[in-house]
Design a protein around this motif. Structure first.
Motif, PDB file in Angstrom:
ATOM      1  N   GLY A 174      51.651  36.503  48.300  1.00 57.76           N
ATOM      2  CA  GLY A 174      51.362  35.219  47.658  1.00 57.76           C
ATOM      3  C   GLY A 174      50.329  34.415  48.428  1.00 57.76           C
ATOM      4  N   HIS A 175      50.421  34.449  49.745  1.00 63.26           N
ATOM      5  CA  HIS A 175      49.446  33.753  50.581  1.00 63.26           C
ATOM      6  C   HIS A 175      48.044  34.292  50.334  1.00 63.26           C
ATOM      7  CE1 HIS A 175      47.553  31.921  54.049  1.00 63.26           C
ATOM      8  NE2 HIS A 175      47.196  33.113  54.478  1.00 63.26           N
ATOM      9  N   MET A 176      47.913  35.615  50.241  1.00 60.68           N
ATOM     10  CA  MET A 176      46.592  36.183  50.026  1.00 60.68           C
ATOM     11  C   MET A 176      46.054  35.839  48.634  1.00 60.68           C
ATOM     12  SD  MET A 176      45.822  37.137  52.936  1.00 60.68           S
ATOM     13  CE  MET A 176      44.172  37.585  52.426  1.00 60.68           C
ATOM     14  N   ALA A 177      46.933  35.708  47.652  1.00 62.99           N
ATOM     15  CA  ALA A 177      46.486  35.238  46.330  1.00 62.99           C
ATOM     16  C   ALA A 177      45.938  33.824  46.446  1.00 62.99           C
ATOM     17  CB  ALA A 177      47.648  35.280  45.332  1.00 62.99           C
ATOM     18  N   GLU A 178      46.627  33.002  47.195  1.00 57.86           N
ATOM     19  CA  GLU A 178      46.201  31.612  47.375  1.00 57.86           C
ATOM     20  C   GLU A 178      44.877  31.543  48.139  1.00 57.86           C
ATOM     21  OE1 GLU A 178      48.667  27.920  46.819  1.00 57.86           O
ATOM     22  OE2 GLU A 178      47.434  29.249  45.640  1.00 57.86           O
ATOM     23  N   VAL A 179      44.715  32.405  49.135  1.00 56.54           N
ATOM     24  CA  VAL A 179      43.478  32.441  49.926  1.00 56.54           C
ATOM     25  C   VAL A 179      42.307  32.903  49.065  1.00 56.54           C
ATOM     26  CG1 VAL A 179      42.352  33.601  51.872  1.00 56.54           C
ATOM     27  CG2 VAL A 179      44.666  32.707  52.128  1.00 56.54           C
ATOM     28  N   GLU A 180      42.522  33.947  48.273  1.00 55.23           N
ATOM     29  CA  GLU A 180      41.466  34.403  47.351  1.00 55.23           C
ATOM     30  C   GLU A 180      41.041  33.252  46.435  1.00 55.23           C
ATOM     31  OE1 GLU A 180      39.913  37.450  46.634  1.00 55.23           O
ATOM     32  OE2 GLU A 180      40.926  38.637  48.171  1.00 55.23           O
ATOM     33  N   ARG A 181      42.016  32.571  45.863  1.00 55.86           N
ATOM     34  CA  ARG A 181      41.750  31.465  44.934  1.00 55.86           C
ATOM     35  C   ARG A 181      40.976  30.347  45.632  1.00 55.86           C
ATOM     36  NH1 ARG A 181      44.520  30.280  40.184  1.00 55.86           N
ATOM     37  NH2 ARG A 181      44.520  28.118  39.517  1.00 55.86           N
ATOM     38  N   ALA A 182      41.416  30.009  46.822  1.00 47.39           N
ATOM     39  CA  ALA A 182      40.795  28.893  47.542  1.00 47.39           C
ATOM     40  C   ALA A 182      39.345  29.198  47.917  1.00 47.39           C
ATOM     41  CB  ALA A 182      41.604  28.561  48.790  1.00 47.39           C
ATOM     42  N   TRP A 183      39.104  30.350  48.540  1.00 54.27           N
ATOM     43  CA  TRP A 183      37.754  30.627  49.026  1.00 54.27           C
ATOM     44  C   TRP A 183      36.776  30.981  47.927  1.00 54.27           C
ATOM     45  CZ3 TRP A 183      35.811  28.905  53.214  1.00 54.27           C
ATOM     46  CH2 TRP A 183      36.633  28.637  54.308  1.00 54.27           C
ATOM     47  N   PHE A 184      37.148  31.819  46.996  1.00 53.39           N
ATOM     48  CA  PHE A 184      36.182  32.260  45.994  1.00 53.39           C
ATOM     49  C   PHE A 184      36.062  31.292  44.826  1.00 53.39           C
ATOM     50  CE2 PHE A 184      37.099  36.192  48.269  1.00 53.39           C
ATOM     51  CZ  PHE A 184      35.810  36.588  48.562  1.00 53.39           C
ATOM     52  N   ARG A 185      37.170  30.824  44.321  1.00 49.74           N
ATOM     53  CA  ARG A 185      37.104  29.956  43.146  1.00 49.74           C
ATOM     54  C   ARG A 185      36.828  28.509  43.519  1.00 49.74           C
ATOM     55  NH1 ARG A 185      41.786  31.336  38.978  1.00 49.74           N
ATOM     56  NH2 ARG A 185      40.453  29.981  37.733  1.00 49.74           N
ATOM     57  N   ARG A 186      37.607  27.969  44.438  1.00 59.27           N
ATOM     58  CA  ARG A 186      37.476  26.546  44.759  1.00 59.27           C
ATOM     59  C   ARG A 186      36.248  26.265  45.638  1.00 59.27           C
ATOM     60  NH1 ARG A 186      42.503  23.327  44.603  1.00 59.27           N
ATOM     61  NH2 ARG A 186      41.892  22.473  46.612  1.00 59.27           N
ATOM     62  N   ALA A 246      49.810  37.206  40.736  1.00 61.17           N
ATOM     63  CA  ALA A 246      48.799  36.242  41.153  1.00 61.17           C
ATOM     64  C   ALA A 246      47.712  36.913  41.982  1.00 61.17           C
ATOM     65  CB  ALA A 246      49.447  35.110  41.945  1.00 61.17           C
ATOM     66  N   TRP A 247      48.109  37.790  42.896  1.00 60.28           N
ATOM     67  CA  TRP A 247      47.134  38.448  43.767  1.00 60.28           C
ATOM     68  C   TRP A 247      46.174  39.320  42.961  1.00 60.28           C
ATOM     69  CZ3 TRP A 247      46.609  43.662  45.651  1.00 60.28           C
ATOM     70  CH2 TRP A 247      45.674  43.780  46.696  1.00 60.28           C
ATOM     71  N   TYR A 248      46.708  40.132  42.037  1.00 57.81           N
ATOM     72  CA  TYR A 248      45.840  40.969  41.207  1.00 57.81           C
ATOM     73  C   TYR A 248      44.879  40.112  40.387  1.00 57.81           C
ATOM     74  CZ  TYR A 248      48.514  45.166  42.344  1.00 57.81           C
ATOM     75  OH  TYR A 248      49.108  46.216  43.004  1.00 57.81           O
ATOM     76  N   GLU A 249      45.392  39.030  39.823  1.00 61.41           N
ATOM     77  CA  GLU A 249      44.555  38.132  39.014  1.00 61.41           C
ATOM     78  C   GLU A 249      43.455  37.490  39.866  1.00 61.41           C
ATOM     79  OE1 GLU A 249      45.096  33.813  36.916  1.00 61.41           O
ATOM     80  OE2 GLU A 249      46.750  35.252  36.665  1.00 61.41           O
ATOM     81  N   GLU A 250      43.829  36.988  41.021  1.00 63.52           N
ATOM     82  CA  GLU A 250      42.841  36.314  41.869  1.00 63.52           C
ATOM     83  C   GLU A 250      41.810  37.296  42.430  1.00 63.52           C
ATOM     84  OE1 GLU A 250      42.339  33.192  41.883  1.00 63.52           O
ATOM     85  OE2 GLU A 250      44.224  32.576  40.971  1.00 63.52           O
ATOM     86  N   PHE A 302      53.194  31.012  50.944  1.00 62.12           N
ATOM     87  CA  PHE A 302      54.189  31.846  51.604  1.00 62.12           C
ATOM     88  C   PHE A 302      55.558  31.796  50.929  1.00 62.12           C
ATOM     89  CE2 PHE A 302      51.234  31.409  55.252  1.00 62.12           C
ATOM     90  CZ  PHE A 302      51.015  32.754  55.473  1.00 62.12           C
ATOM     91  N   THR A 303      55.622  31.322  49.680  1.00 67.74           N
ATOM     92  CA  THR A 303      56.874  31.272  48.946  1.00 67.74           C
ATOM     93  C   THR A 303      56.698  32.006  47.621  1.00 67.74           C
ATOM     94  OG1 THR A 303      56.240  29.180  47.915  1.00 67.74           O
ATOM     95  CG2 THR A 303      57.536  29.044  49.934  1.00 67.74           C
ATOM     96  N   GLY A 304      57.788  32.295  46.951  1.00 69.22           N
ATOM     97  CA  GLY A 304      57.705  32.918  45.627  1.00 69.22           C
ATOM     98  C   GLY A 304      58.223  34.339  45.632  1.00 69.22           C
ATOM     99  N   THR A 305      58.406  34.865  44.431  1.00 68.27           N
ATOM    100  CA  THR A 305      58.938  36.215  44.275  1.00 68.27           C
ATOM    101  C   THR A 305      57.825  37.245  44.400  1.00 68.27           C
ATOM    102  OG1 THR A 305      58.581  36.260  41.894  1.00 68.27           O
ATOM    103  CG2 THR A 305      60.695  35.342  42.675  1.00 68.27           C
ATOM    104  N   ALA A 306      58.225  38.483  44.664  1.00 70.68           N
ATOM    105  CA  ALA A 306      57.242  39.557  44.790  1.00 70.68           C
ATOM    106  C   ALA A 306      56.463  39.746  43.496  1.00 70.68           C
ATOM    107  CB  ALA A 306      57.934  40.851  45.206  1.00 70.68           C
ATOM    108  N   ASP A 307      57.155  39.744  42.346  1.00 75.07           N
ATOM    109  CA  ASP A 307      56.455  39.944  41.076  1.00 75.07           C
ATOM    110  C   ASP A 307      55.422  38.850  40.836  1.00 75.07           C
ATOM    111  OD1 ASP A 307      57.789  42.287  40.514  1.00 75.07           O
ATOM    112  OD2 ASP A 307      59.233  41.359  39.162  1.00 75.07           O
ATOM    113  N   ALA A 308      55.803  37.605  41.059  1.00 73.68           N
ATOM    114  CA  ALA A 308      54.863  36.492  40.871  1.00 73.68           C
ATOM    115  C   ALA A 308      53.706  36.595  41.852  1.00 73.68           C
ATOM    116  CB  ALA A 308      55.577  35.153  41.015  1.00 73.68           C
ATOM    117  N   ALA A 309      54.014  36.970  43.084  1.00 76.78           N
ATOM    118  CA  ALA A 309      52.977  37.083  44.110  1.00 76.78           C
ATOM    119  C   ALA A 309      51.988  38.193  43.752  1.00 76.78           C
ATOM    120  CB  ALA A 309      53.613  37.341  45.472  1.00 76.78           C
ATOM    121  N   TYR A 310      52.507  39.361  43.358  1.00 77.10           N
ATOM    122  CA  TYR A 310      51.618  40.467  42.983  1.00 77.10           C
ATOM    123  C   TYR A 310      50.787  40.121  41.763  1.00 77.10           C
ATOM    124  CZ  TYR A 310      53.231  44.084  46.186  1.00 77.10           C
ATOM    125  OH  TYR A 310      53.488  44.825  47.305  1.00 77.10           O
TER     126      TYR A 310
END
Length: 137
Positions: A28-40, A71-75, A61-69
């Motif tokens: 989930g953290h890496m999804a958030e990092v992808e979103r922050a650096w590339f999109r924002r 989000a990560w694939y999407e980002e 750093f929170t959330g379920t594995a399914d939600a995290a994955y």
């Protein structure tokens, strides 16, 4: 690769007490990092962070594995599209504290970010079930 074959419960396990860090949290953290650096930052998109209230909060750093994955694939897909559409590595985005940062700098930073957290993931995985990722991969 480090998370392959783990259940939702294992992905959410706090394997290095007293730390609250989990494998699903790292994804989930890496999804958030992808979103922050590339999109924002680079693309200047006005999109909210997924889990964080502000950068540096818990930064995904929170959330379920399914939600995290999911989000990560999407980002990651969105990040790849942004990089593919960029005019070059010297193109810049605006970071609120660092100022102008080039796509080249962001890509190098992301390599560092993934390398750092991959090491964390390997330690967490070994603590969960003793699995070590081979060094010769």
């Amino acid at each position: 690769m480090v998370c392959a074959g783990l259940s939702e419960d294992e992905m959410a396990a706090r394997a290095a007490a007293p730390s609250a860090l989990t494998l699903s949290g790292l994804v989930g953290h890496m999804a958030e990092v992808e979103r922050a650096w590339f999109r924002r930052v680079f693309a200047g998109e006005d999109v909210p962070l997924r889990w964080s209230r502000f950068p540096g909060d818990d930064f995904g750093f929170t959330g379920t594995a399914d939600a995290a994955y999911d989000a990560w694939y999407e980002e990651c897909a969105r990040s790849r599209a942004i990089v593919a559409a960029a005019p070059g590595l010297d193109a810049t985005g605006e970071h609120p504290r660092r100022g102008a940062v080039s796509l080249r700098w962001i890509l190098c930073h992301m390599i560092e970010e993934y390398a750092r957290h991959h090491g964390h993931a390997e330690v967490l995985r070994a603590a969960i079930d003793g699995t070590a990722v081979p060094l010769d991969r």
